[in-house]
Each structure stands twice: as C-alpha cells, then as structure tokens.
Design a protein around this motif. Structure first.
Motif, short mmCIF file in Angstrom:
data_model
loop_
_atom_site.label_atom_id
_atom_site.label_comp_id
_atom_site.label_asym_id
_atom_site.label_seq_id
_atom_site.Cartn_x
_atom_site.Cartn_y
_atom_site.Cartn_z
N ARG A 70 49.92 41.78 -16.83
CA ARG A 70 49.64 42.51 -15.58
C ARG A 70 49.95 41.61 -14.38
O ARG A 70 49.68 40.41 -14.42
CB ARG A 70 48.18 42.93 -15.55
N LYS A 71 50.50 42.25 -13.37
CA LYS A 71 50.80 41.52 -12.13
C LYS A 71 49.99 42.19 -11.02
O LYS A 71 50.26 43.33 -10.65
CB LYS A 71 52.30 41.58 -11.83
N SER A 141 58.95 37.37 4.12
CA SER A 141 59.27 36.07 3.57
C SER A 141 58.05 35.70 2.72
O SER A 141 56.92 35.86 3.17
CB SER A 141 59.47 35.10 4.73
N MET A 142 58.28 35.23 1.51
CA MET A 142 57.12 34.97 0.63
C MET A 142 57.21 33.57 0.03
O MET A 142 58.28 33.11 -0.35
CB MET A 142 57.05 36.02 -0.47
N MET A 143 56.05 32.92 -0.03
CA MET A 143 55.97 31.53 -0.47
C MET A 143 55.00 31.41 -1.65
O MET A 143 53.84 31.06 -1.48
CB MET A 143 55.50 30.66 0.72
N GLN A 152 58.61 33.67 -13.79
CA GLN A 152 59.67 34.55 -14.29
C GLN A 152 59.28 36.03 -14.26
O GLN A 152 60.12 36.91 -14.12
CB GLN A 152 60.07 34.15 -15.71
N TYR A 153 57.97 36.30 -14.40
CA TYR A 153 57.52 37.70 -14.39
C TYR A 153 57.45 38.25 -12.95
O TYR A 153 57.55 39.44 -12.73
CB TYR A 153 56.13 37.82 -15.04
N LEU A 154 57.20 37.35 -12.00
CA LEU A 154 57.05 37.81 -10.62
C LEU A 154 58.39 37.90 -9.90
O LEU A 154 58.57 38.69 -8.99
CB LEU A 154 56.15 36.83 -9.84
N ARG A 155 59.30 37.04 -10.34
CA ARG A 155 60.56 36.87 -9.64
C ARG A 155 61.32 38.19 -9.36
O ARG A 155 61.69 38.44 -8.21
CB ARG A 155 61.42 35.89 -10.44
N PRO A 156 61.52 39.06 -10.37
CA PRO A 156 62.32 40.26 -10.11
C PRO A 156 61.75 41.13 -8.99
O PRO A 156 62.48 41.54 -8.09
CB PRO A 156 62.31 41.01 -11.44
N VAL A 157 60.45 41.36 -9.03
CA VAL A 157 59.88 42.26 -8.02
C VAL A 157 59.86 41.59 -6.65
O VAL A 157 60.19 42.22 -5.63
CB VAL A 157 58.48 42.80 -8.45
N LEU A 158 59.53 40.30 -6.61
CA LEU A 158 59.44 39.63 -5.30
C LEU A 158 60.83 39.46 -4.69
O LEU A 158 61.01 39.63 -3.48
CB LEU A 158 58.70 38.30 -5.43
N GLU A 159 61.81 39.15 -5.51
CA GLU A 159 63.17 39.01 -4.97
C GLU A 159 63.69 40.35 -4.46
O GLU A 159 64.41 40.42 -3.47
CB GLU A 159 64.12 38.44 -6.02
N ALA A 172 60.99 32.11 -3.01
CA ALA A 172 61.38 31.15 -4.04
C ALA A 172 60.10 30.46 -4.53
O ALA A 172 59.08 30.46 -3.82
CB ALA A 172 62.34 30.11 -3.48
N TYR A 173 60.20 29.89 -5.69
CA TYR A 173 59.06 29.18 -6.26
C TYR A 173 58.83 27.91 -5.44
O TYR A 173 59.73 27.08 -5.32
CB TYR A 173 59.36 28.88 -7.72
N MET A 174 57.65 27.78 -4.87
CA MET A 174 57.37 26.69 -3.93
C MET A 174 56.75 25.46 -4.59
O MET A 174 56.48 24.47 -3.90
CB MET A 174 56.45 27.17 -2.81
N GLY A 175 56.47 25.56 -5.89
CA GLY A 175 55.95 24.38 -6.57
C GLY A 175 54.64 24.61 -7.27
O GLY A 175 54.13 25.74 -7.36
#
Ligand code: 6PG
Length: 473
Positions: A70-71, A141-143, A152-159, A172-175
């Motif tokens: 779940r996200k 813009s998201m950090m 990897q699960y969040l990337r598609p929706v956030l991009e 982008a993944y900020m660390g």
C-alpha cells in the motif's frame, strides 16, 4: 472492498485533493480519506471524467481498498497530527506497506518515525512537497527520502505527477533517513532568503525611490524575463498589480507589515548552527521576519528616533545595479543552502545527491529560477562540491556583479533602508573568499580571559600565553 486503488491520501484539503486529482489524470486509481464527509464528496465531485477517484470517511476502507504494497500519503499539519494518523493506521497496515509524510515535518521527528515504523515492517518516507495548491494539481516539485528499497514503488506515480523541467521530472530520491524533509527544510530556508532579498529591493525602490506600484510591477516583470527569471520574482510582479476589489487601492499597500512564519526557516538556521555551517543570509531572513512581527515596538521607536529615509534617485544605472545585486545575493542564498546540505549529508549519513536536488528545484517549487542552470553545470564539474563559490564559473558570475551590489549597499544603507540580507550576503562572500580573517584576535582574546589556547602560524602545537602585564612582571 476489493483492493483496486493505486494510491491513498489521508487529509484531502485542497493540497491533498489536488495531488490525488493529478495522479488520477495520469491514470492512477486514487482514494482519499478525511474525517469530514463534505471533503470526501468534494473530492469525488472534482474527479475529471474517465478517472477513478474515491473519497471515504473510514480509514479502514481506505487501507482495504489499496493494492499491496500500500502507498499512503499523509498531508496533515506537522507535529502531533502526524503521530495520531500513524497510530490510527498502524493496526490496519501490513509488512511492506509504504507511508509517506508529505507535510513540512521537522526532520528529527521524521527520523524517529522511520525507526519506530521500521520495527513494524512499514517503510516510512518523509517527503517535501513544494509549489502550493496549483503545483499540487498540475505539477509539484517533490523531495522524497527514506528507504531506498521502497522508492521503486513510489517512483512511477511521483514521476508521473511531478513538474517537468526540460522533460525531466522534478522528483528524485533525496537520500537516506529524513533526507527528504531535510532538503525541503533547506529549500524553505532559501525561500525565506530570496523573499527577504526581494522585500529589501522593494524597500529601496518604493520607500527610497518613490516607485509606484505600476512601476514596481513593470520592474519585476522585466526582471522576470532576464537573469532573475524565477517564480518568486514573477509572483512579486503580479502582487504589485493586484487591486483590492472593495477599495480599489493596491492590495499590497493595505497589508500589515508583520511577516508570519511556520518555522521551517527557523529550523534551517537552528540546525545549521548545530552542524555548524554558516548561512547568514538565511539567518537574517528569519531574524527580519521576527523583527517585523514586533510592530508595536517599531512604531514607538520610529517616533522616538524620527528617522527620515533619504531619497534614492532611480536611475537606469541604479535599477541595473539592483538587478545584478539580486542575482548575486540569490546565488549566495542557494550556495549557503547547498553547502548546508553537503555538510548535513555527510554528518547525518543521508547521502543526498546534490545534482538531483538542483534538478528537483528547477520546476514546480517556490525557489525555481533560471539561476539553477548554472548550478547544474557546477555540480556537473564536481558532484561533491562543498560550496558553489568554489566553482570557477560561479566565481565569474559573482565577480561580475560584486561592484553593483556594493554600490546598492552604499546608496541604500546611506539612505537608511535596512538591507540585512543584502549586507550579510556580501559579508559572507567577503569572508568566505578571505585567506586571512580577523579571528586571530578572537583567539587571542579567548586565550587572554579563558586560557582557551590558540594555534600559531609559524609552528605546530597548541599554545597558551599569560597575557596579563602584571602576571608577566
Ligand atoms: C512550498 C512552501 C511551503 C511553505 C510555505 C509557508 O514549498 O510550497 O515552502 O511549503 O510551507 O511557504 O512557509 P512560512 O509560513 O514559514 O512562510
């Protein structure tokens, strides 16, 4: 409910709803929770045709409706509300679920929450979201920072929903750990500095030079087409042309001169001092907001001192100098913020990718500006640059504008206009670029009254001197 939704949101005020609608536009099935039925209804009513958007008032319904892992994003006020949502959600979550705090939470709170939830198998992400309500709807813009595995699960929706700069998403993944909230905090510190610098430029033009709101609109609109092209300069130009529908007066003139703040700028300064790293332009921006809030005292002092502001002649040269001075000081504000990120990344093992931070700030966020293009080049030359001022091209940009800034300071301070952010920027620059500072004297004083010891330029070691004349005789 059959799990069919891709993304869930807790808190569907304007920001939360807009983010969900943005996701829905990109083809994701989304579900939002709010305690208020009206908000759940409003979310569904706002859904564009052909999209899958659901509003619920039962948190269990939200959890059960989501595909695994779940996200779920929380967009609730920073502080206790975040913990209380976590507690409400926890009994219903499962190993591997991902929880995102999209508010402006303090990074140390985020770290605690990461540790607390790690034990329970939940991936916790602290994510800065910038760009306000319109940004949320059409491209924020998201950090995000946190567990690299869950990214990897969040990337598609956030991009998909992020603002794009030259086609590249501003997310982008900020660390590691609380990197996302740390980067957003520093973003806000830079935001405070840029806003204070713009306010000081306004003071020079308006109080010093007597510019009208129409002229101010024209000046800022023109600046927004050149080297100062940025969201904040654009917004400023818009503000100057806005009239109050009730009175017909320019709205900006009716607004009380007391600045509010929610604390992110203050945190930036506080934690910079803990590191320590010097960010005096940001510190000054926080201090001047605080000073402005003391209006009663200022009014009394204004009467007591009867200060008169000198007249500044708004020549073409003065305006050109002011434009250059702003470009210089904006660059300094970014340099200070990025140097803080560089140091904090090491100290807190966050592994923050500074080139990615700059990319994420290029569109959608409050501090987006044309200047960031120069920084991409600088970090392209040296990805681990500890301070932008060490880059040869940035040095060229600053050196070309330095004389303009000094002329502005001489005229403005001479006329009695407070220029705390402009002045601290040039002093930071002068100090950072000095191979000899006067703190040898401070070391001598410390040793004189406190035996704090000092080091010498001519030999290795730690020294103490009996400075008192009588103790030496
Ligand atoms: C953004 C802003 C935002 C911030 C406000 C309020 O990036 O969209 O930074 O997150 O909360 O600007 O900040 P202050 O109330 O402290 O000025």
């Amino acid at each position: 409910m059959t799990p069919s939704f891709d993304f869930g949101m807790i808190g569907i005020g304007v920001m939360g709803s807009n983010l969900l609608l943005n996701m829905a536009d990109s083809g994701f099935a989304v579900i939002g929770f709010d305690l208020k039925q009206e908000r759940a209804d409003a979310l569904e009513a706002a859904a564009p045709p052909g999209t899958t958007v659901k509003g619920v008032v039962d948190i269990v319904e939200l959890v059960q409706g989501l595909k695994k892992p779940r996200k779920i994003m929380m967009l609730v006020p920073a502080g206790k509300a975040v913990d209380s949502v976590i507690e409400n959600l926890l009994p219903h979550l499962e190993d591997g679920d991902i929880l995102i705090d999209g508010g402006n939470s303090f990074f140390r709170d985020t770290l605690q929450r990461i540790n607390y939830l790690q034990d329970k198998g939940i991936h916790f992400f602290g994510m800065g979201v910038s760009g306000g309500e319109m940004g949320a709807r059409f491209g924020p813009s998201m950090m995000p920072g946190g567990d690299a595995e869950a990214w990897q699960y969040l990337r598609p929706v956030l991009e998909a929903i992020a603002a794009k700069s030259d086609g590249v998403p501003c997310v982008a993944y900020m660390g590691n750990g609380a990197a996302g909230h740390y980067v957003k905090m520093v973003h806000n510190g830079i935001e405070y500095a840029m806003m204070q610098l713009i306010a000081e430029a306004y003071d020079l033009l308006r109080r010093g030079g007597g510019a009208t709101n129409e002229e101010l609109h024209g000046t800022f609109a023109a600046w927004d087409k050149g080297q100062l092209q940025s969201f904040l300069v654009e917004v400023t130009a818009e503000v100057f042309k806005t009239q109050d529908p009730e009175t017909g007066a320019y709205l900006v003139d009716l607004i009380v001169d007391q600045a509010g703040s929610k604390g992110t700028g203050k945190w930036t300064s506080q934690v910079a001092m803990d590191l320590p790293v010097s960010i005096p332009t940001i510190d000054m921006a926080v201090a001047m907001r605080d000073l402005s809030a003391n209006r009663d005292q200022r009014v009394k002092a204004a009467k007591l001192y009867g200060k008169k502001t000198g007249v500044i002649e708004l020549t073409e040269e003065f305006r050109a100098d002011l434009e250059n001075a702003l470009a210089f000081c904006f660059t300094i504000a970014y340099a200070q913020g990025l140097s803080q990120l560089a140091k904090a990344s090491d100290e807190l093992s966050m592994n923050i990718p500074l080139p990615a931070v700059i990319q994420v700030w290029k569109a959608g966020c409050i501090i987006r500006s044309a200047l960031l293009g120069n920084f991409t080049k600088a970090f392209g030359r040296e990805a681990k640059l500890p301070n932008l001022l060490l880059d040869a091209d940035i040095a060229g940009i600053l050196k070309n504008r330095e004389a303009s800034l000094r002329r502005i300071l001489i005229t403005g301070i001479g006329a009695g206009i407070p220029l705390a952010a402009f002045a601290s920027s040039v002093s930071y620059y002068d100090a950072y670029c000095s191979d000899r500072l006067p703190v040898n004297l401070i070391q001598a004083q410390r040793d004189y009254f406190g035996a704090h010891t000092y080091q010498r330029t001519d030999k290795e070691g730690v020294f103490h001197t009996e400075w008192h004349a009588d103790s030496q005789s």
